[in-house]
Motif scaffolding. Structure first.
Motif, PDB file in Angstrom:
ATOM      1  N   MET A   1       9.608 -42.493-104.089  1.00 18.66           N
ATOM      2  CA  MET A   1       9.699 -41.762-102.805  1.00 18.66           C
ATOM      3  C   MET A   1       8.574 -40.735-102.724  1.00 18.66           C
ATOM      4  O   MET A   1       8.413 -39.902-103.609  1.00 18.66           O
ATOM      5  N   SER A   2       7.810 -40.841-101.690  1.00 23.45           N
ATOM      6  CA  SER A   2       6.697 -39.921-101.517  1.00 23.45           C
ATOM      7  C   SER A   2       7.146 -38.725-100.686  1.00 23.45           C
ATOM      8  O   SER A   2       7.723 -38.871 -99.618  1.00 23.45           O
ATOM      9  N   SER A   3       6.876 -37.560-101.186  1.00 27.55           N
ATOM     10  CA  SER A   3       7.270 -36.363-100.430  1.00 27.55           C
ATOM     11  C   SER A   3       6.480 -36.275 -99.132  1.00 27.55           C
ATOM     12  O   SER A   3       6.944 -35.719 -98.146  1.00 27.55           O
ATOM     13  N   ASP A 243      17.707 -46.767-107.654  1.00 28.22           N
ATOM     14  CA  ASP A 243      19.049 -46.181-107.666  1.00 28.22           C
ATOM     15  C   ASP A 243      19.451 -45.609-106.308  1.00 28.22           C
ATOM     16  O   ASP A 243      20.440 -44.888-106.199  1.00 28.22           O
ATOM     17  N   TYR A 244      18.692 -45.941-105.253  1.00 25.49           N
ATOM     18  CA  TYR A 244      18.971 -45.383-103.924  1.00 25.49           C
ATOM     19  C   TYR A 244      20.213 -46.031-103.323  1.00 25.49           C
ATOM     20  O   TYR A 244      20.344 -47.255-103.333  1.00 25.49           O
TER      21      TYR A 244
END
Lengths: 443, 443
Positions: A1-3, A243-244
């Protein structure tokens, strides 16, 4: 996940105000001139030096000063869908003679106004730099009287319009209401049965359009489970972590929104309403909002450039903030509004669409925006309820299409102001627009 | 790391042949009609049912039959850069009267030809379905004589052109050579000093343009360290895994290519040459290949649509396979080639550019393509060395711009054939093109 991808959604909601303010309190930001992306050297060279690279995976590409480059290059970071202008010839905008145009430019640049809560007058031209303007276009009685480009934007370029996207979504919604295709008195669950027991289920379409729903959407940054972050993670087009387990895409997110307060009580500026409206528009028309924006607007206003819209991992366009477009095409859109749905001799939608938007809503339900003291928000447009009857599309970092029916003026500004919230930019903008309007009325 | 993103690069190299063939050997694929994306129902509905979704993170979006939808929608999966057509009016293509156009269509549809190694003649129209054609455009003496759309493609749509991208890169390179901006006798290391001790360092620019370099680029799928996978991982615009230590982007990959054989000995179809050429083009011009393609081609051929090109994580366009464009604009490009660099009364580049390409290279260095027995590959174009002096841009799954100077014919086919390699599609294509050419010459 990119901030950074998350930030895009967060920014479109105006939600990063606290963060931006904190960072800026440390030191004054670079000036507009010093932060010009050409001066900064972003992405210059083949390849650029490592410290001039702006990449989606590795850097916070949507923070100032990188923001000043990235607002013109969103498609290079994210998947997008086209809003096609069609295949025909553009309809050129109407200009005065070059000499007259230059005279108007000089006179407008020299106009002065008093900023809100200011003590010193400011010139129009100084306000362009104060506001980190990337593009400014002014039409008067359908004729271009002022047009300038700065920073990353050029005549044939495009710029992120951020939450002005909402006003396009809202305009499409209002058109469908006027045509009887979308019933604004219906409940959301009547339009989208699978909204389930989401808080949206029992809101009316109109409450969604006007953002008077009672829905929870928290923006507490210290809480990693705040709704803004959940929404950002759902919306990211990047592959989800293994794990989302959260919602996947805008629409799955909307199905699990919790209630907060009562529908209809008050205006709350929450981007999830715009995406809820986008979903309903697609359901009743059988078209994506990009295809509908092409069919109803871009292909019929004489646009000279395609626009585009970012999408989630399932191809759903971001109806609350994803559009990028050209300055002059946004001017055409504003002129279409000013002229009550007519452009280039064609009527695109009933005049009542604009009348409904321009009339605005109940200012007593509107609060929280000190620079718009008597305002309201209707069909995703901001209404000022001022002497000129002005209304606007607005997006963070200074984007606006400002329509002044009394002055017969349409003004489009694209910008990359260091802070997100327009409350910081309005003091040197709204009085400036009023000054130009008065100048043009006396012309 | 998404395997689907990797696949895109792999497919552009024609490298998945073995895999596709294996899968297809199990059972005959769906017919063109049965695999039409509208029949399959891909991405229909708001939202589409789960089994009709095509997403980049979760599914192999670039395999048949999903491929038949995805070839028209690449920008919805990947970051892209625009190849701008500019802001002016398109220059419409020249058509015969509707009655004459319909007559020509009927006659061409009824033409028959004998497929390579075939025993039964096939009609032109049947070949369109046999080849999973999405778009077919034929120009004769500058006039459109045939135009049909199928599957995901429509008049105002765009289609991935896969390795035809190489021919655009090669054309730009050849233009720069003719203008003296790029020295094709120079060594790569003279143009790009930081190529270091890569095997490319000691190749000439011309060897890169003609793919006669001696560079290692293995496509052994059972080896997870095969070069094709390393290149795909380097090129992916998605965030790299935390433990990734390989090259980041096309250009870092090129800096560590190992030698294999001697430069100049033989033609080897390896996509890394195209990206090496793209890097050199950007270095000597100071422009990305997208900007240069816009400046030199798209903004000057009267194009009616922007094109676009996928990029790596650093914004570098995929010069070996990333372009998506409209059918008629590719027809304009082919006509520009046929007319030796002139279009719409303007000369865009010296005639010697096309002469060099059309003359081809040394067929004795060319092998491995049984359907092109006497061919050569020059400046990233395929030259047939046949009686008509034909040459072509070609991309996997059936993409082609086929220029026949003798017949004064330009033919563009966009397609989504189940298998990647054109060797499977040529038997029902190349003799069909010859039949149309002969029909037009007798017209």
């Amino acid at each position: 996940m990119s901030s950074s991808t998350s930030d895009l959604v967060a920014l479109a909601t105006g939600a990063v105000l606290a963060l931006s303010t904190g960072a800026l309190a440390q030191s004054a930001p670079l000036s507009a001139q010093d932060s010009d992306p050409r001066v900064m050297g972003w992405m210059q060279g083949f390849p650029p030096p490592a410290d001039k690279l702006i990449t989606q995976p590795d850097s916070n590409y949507f923070s100032f000063p990188k923001l000043r480059w990235s607002v013109c290059h969103l498609r290079e970071f994210l998947p997008t869908e086209e809003i096609s202008r069609g295949l025909g010839a553009p309809v050129p905008l109407n200009y005065p003679s070059p000499a007259e145009f230059a005279r108007l430019s000089r006179e407008i640049d020299a106009l002065t106004f008093m900023p809100i809560d200011g003590t010193e007058p400011m010139t129009w031209e100084d306000s362009l730099y104060a506001n980190y303007t990337d593009g400014m276009l002014i039409l008067h009685k359908g004729q271009v009287v002022y047009e300038r480009y700065f920073g990353c934007l050029e005549e044939d370029g495009k710029h992120a319009i951020m939450s002005m996207t909402k006003s396009i979504t809202g305009l499409l919604g209002e058109i469908l209401v006027a045509e009887g295709v979308l019933d604004d008195a219906a409940l959301v669950r009547d339009v989208i049965p699978e909204i389930g027991d989401s808080a949206f289920a029992t809101a009316t379409v109109r409450q969604v359009m006007d953002m008077t729903t009672g829905v929870q959407y928290s923006e507490n940054y210290s809480d990693p489970n705040a709704d803004i972050w959940l929404y950002s993670r759902a919306a990211s087009p990047l592959p989800k972590p293994a794990d989302y387990t959260g919602p996947d895409g805008y629409w799955e997110y909307l199905q699990q929104v919790k209630p907060e307060g009562n529908h209809g009580d008050a205006f709350h500026y929450k981007t999830i309403n715009s995406d809820m409206l986008g979903w309903m528009i697609s359901r009743v028309t059988g078209k994506s909002v990009t295809d509908l924006a092409s069919e109803r607007l871009w292909s019929r206003i004489g646009a000279e450039q395609d626009a585009y819209q970012t999408v989630d991992g399932k191809g759903v366009p971001f109806a609350g903030g994803g559009v990028t477009a050209g300055l002059r095409d946004l001017g055409r859109l504003g002129q279409l509004m000013l002229d009550g749905g007519e452009i280039n001799g064609q009527r695109l939608f009933p005049k009542e669409v604009v009348d409904t938007i321009a009339a605005g809503g109940d200012p007593s339900k509107f609060a929280g925006f000190p620079t718009i003291p008597n305002g309201s928000y209707t069909s995703q447009w901001w209404v000022f309820h001022n002497d000129h009857g002005a209304y606007a599309a607005r997006g963070v970092h200074g984007q606006t299409i400002y329509v002044d029916p009394t002055a017969q003026m349409v003004l489009v500004r694209l910008a990359s102001f260091p802070q997100a919230q327009n409350g910081f930019i309005d003091p040197t903008s709204l009085p400036a627009y009023q000054a130009v309007a008065e100048y043009l009325m006396a012309r």
